[in-house]
Design a protein around this motif. Sequence first.
Motif, short mmCIF file in Angstrom:
data_model
loop_
_atom_site.label_atom_id
_atom_site.label_comp_id
_atom_site.label_asym_id
_atom_site.label_seq_id
_atom_site.Cartn_x
_atom_site.Cartn_y
_atom_site.Cartn_z
N MET A 159 0.83 -1.21 0.00
CA MET A 159 0.00 0.00 0.00
C MET A 159 0.86 1.26 0.00
O MET A 159 0.56 2.24 -0.69
N LYS A 160 1.94 1.22 0.78
CA LYS A 160 2.78 2.40 0.91
C LYS A 160 3.66 2.62 -0.32
O LYS A 160 3.72 3.74 -0.86
N ASP A 161 4.36 1.57 -0.77
CA ASP A 161 5.34 1.74 -1.84
C ASP A 161 4.72 1.79 -3.23
O ASP A 161 5.19 2.53 -4.10
N VAL A 162 3.69 0.99 -3.46
CA VAL A 162 3.11 0.88 -4.80
C VAL A 162 1.94 1.84 -5.00
O VAL A 162 1.85 2.53 -6.02
N TRP A 163 1.04 1.90 -4.03
CA TRP A 163 -0.18 2.68 -4.18
C TRP A 163 -0.10 4.07 -3.55
O TRP A 163 -0.94 4.93 -3.84
N ASP A 164 0.87 4.26 -2.66
CA ASP A 164 1.02 5.53 -1.96
C ASP A 164 -0.26 5.90 -1.20
O ASP A 164 -0.76 7.03 -1.24
N LEU A 165 -0.82 4.89 -0.50
CA LEU A 165 -2.04 5.07 0.28
C LEU A 165 -1.77 4.80 1.75
O LEU A 165 -0.90 3.98 2.10
N PRO A 166 -2.52 5.42 2.66
CA PRO A 166 -2.33 5.19 4.09
C PRO A 166 -3.05 3.95 4.62
O PRO A 166 -2.98 3.67 5.83
N TRP A 167 -3.77 3.22 3.76
CA TRP A 167 -4.52 2.05 4.21
C TRP A 167 -3.55 1.02 4.83
O TRP A 167 -2.50 0.72 4.26
N ARG A 168 -3.93 0.48 5.98
CA ARG A 168 -3.10 -0.50 6.66
C ARG A 168 -3.95 -1.66 7.15
O ARG A 168 -5.13 -1.53 7.44
N TYR A 169 -3.30 -2.82 7.24
CA TYR A 169 -3.94 -4.06 7.70
C TYR A 169 -4.41 -3.88 9.14
O TYR A 169 -3.64 -3.47 10.02
N GLY A 170 -5.67 -4.18 9.40
CA GLY A 170 -6.22 -3.97 10.74
C GLY A 170 -6.58 -5.26 11.44
O GLY A 170 -5.88 -6.27 11.33
N GLN A 171 -7.69 -5.25 12.13
CA GLN A 171 -8.11 -6.39 12.94
C GLN A 171 -8.77 -7.48 12.09
O GLN A 171 -9.24 -7.22 10.99
N TYR A 172 -8.78 -8.67 12.64
CA TYR A 172 -9.47 -9.80 12.01
C TYR A 172 -10.57 -10.20 12.98
O TYR A 172 -10.31 -10.78 14.04
N GLU A 173 -11.82 -9.86 12.63
CA GLU A 173 -12.91 -10.03 13.58
C GLU A 173 -14.20 -10.44 12.88
O GLU A 173 -14.34 -10.32 11.66
N THR A 174 -15.14 -10.91 13.73
CA THR A 174 -16.52 -11.15 13.31
C THR A 174 -17.39 -10.14 14.03
O THR A 174 -17.44 -10.12 15.27
#
Length: 561
Positions: A101-116
């Motif tokens: 996300m950072k190097d290729v897309w230049d976006l701040p999106w980051r991997y978060g929680q894994y939940e139901t």
Amino acid sequence: MTDTKPTILVFCCGELEGGLKKIKEKANIYQASYSKHNAPAKLLSEHPSARAIWIVDPDIATPKYKDLSSKVVNYVRNGGTVILGGFFSTGITPPDFNKWMKDVWDLPWRYGQYETTTVVFQSSAVGPRTFWRDGLAAAYTQKGVFLKNVSPADSWYASPPGSTSESRVFGPVPIEAQTSIAFGRVGKGWLGWTGDIHNREETASAVRAMMGLNMGEEEDHLYLPGTWGINSGIATWILFTFFVITYVLQQAYNLGTTPENRLLSPSSLLRNRTILLTWICTFCAAASYGATLYYVPIYFAFRHGLDPLAAATRLLPFIGVFIFTIMLCGRLLPTLRFYKSFFVVGSALLLVGGGLFQMLSTNMSESAVMGFESVVAAGLGIIWQLGVPVCTTFLPSTEDRLDLALLSNMAQLGGIAASLSIAGMVYQSTGFQSLKDSVGGMGFSDGSIRELLSGVESPILKDADPRVLRLAVRAIVDAIRACFIIPLTAGCISFLAAWSMNWEALEFNQPTRQRHVRQSGDTQLRHQRSDAEFLLDDLNTRGEGAGGVLNSLAAVHIDKR
């Protein structure tokens, strides 16, 4: 015959079979497997104008496919759409995703929680087309990977603040408010994310919406976008306006009639500034009256679940204040005499009351709403009957006063009719769209939504899920709040008209002192003239003896008949 279906590309490992049935109904699908050398890049070069690329496996994020990543990013920046979904969220590690996300897309999106947990559609979300929300669920339970650092405009579905996990293993532990489905701008195109590992139907609908496949072509929609949306109502208003203008011109230029036989006296409506301004204020008061009297009980019925009688009793403050203010102003006007102050205060109360109703919500108490309606009622009571006694002082003849009475009735009845007509269109169109956005994706038909708005027993009210009921009530309250723009606008117009009035005192006849007349048996007959006799063409009968008194009483009796 030319194939008009859009093209959708799929990048995956092997051959994707599930999840394509509804997409294939509206698009041509072409797949490319990472296992075949350079197959995804080749497919993209063959279809550079594809509607969207659905990347269901994360191999593209590895260094091996660095060139492919660059081509995909360029495709998006030039107007394409890429959706990361399927097995992508579970097949990539958090560090690899964050770096990509950072190097290729230049976006701040980051991997978060894994939940139901339950995710809710975000009203701040932005989509690619006018009708992109069609068929999307208002809320549903999802198990998957969430994203952090997603802007409100890019967040389609998210776990709201205060959410808890619905996992059967760990129980209802608090979780963070993060995004489960994202769709944001990158250059001229769009990048989407779905973290749902089960790819539920609600998620699949979101994927089709990102591809632009969840609706027909925009020109196929037969309703007008926006607040109104009811063509028949708009057409009626256009015809009504045409006939009113035609009638006014006919009366003004004596077409087919004479000045003596016209229905409305020109001096009553067009030549006297005070009469015109008071007529406008009366019309605006009637418009506020209609909207408040009709939609306040509807609010109490939907929001608090009251039956018709109980909802109607919540109008008692409105009715009581309205009647009391009418009587109070009738008593104060002959004393204060400066009528402009009455109209200014009454219009200001309408304006304030209409503004207070813009705070209407599902969390508002009954007492607050009844307080709002009391403010509107006070303004209505001041203005409602004030125009006739004020304007009567400017009209010397009985014929002009009859015209004035007709104008006053037209203002009151016409204002109520106009208010209910406009409010009905606003309520139906706004309420339908709000309910469509909230519960339309939960299996409820358009007919069920319209039944709910019209007060008919609807399947939506029979739904046992309290979440559905909350969403439906919130949507209806939003529609009712939109209707109270009418009192707000009417109050504003009335205030401007009142402020434009002349600052002058009314000249009422001064009451005469009681006259004592001595008769046989030392009895006395007392007669007192009051200001009300001014409406009887300034009747002035007096007598100095018993015969004069009887003649005076007879004249009064005849004139009153």
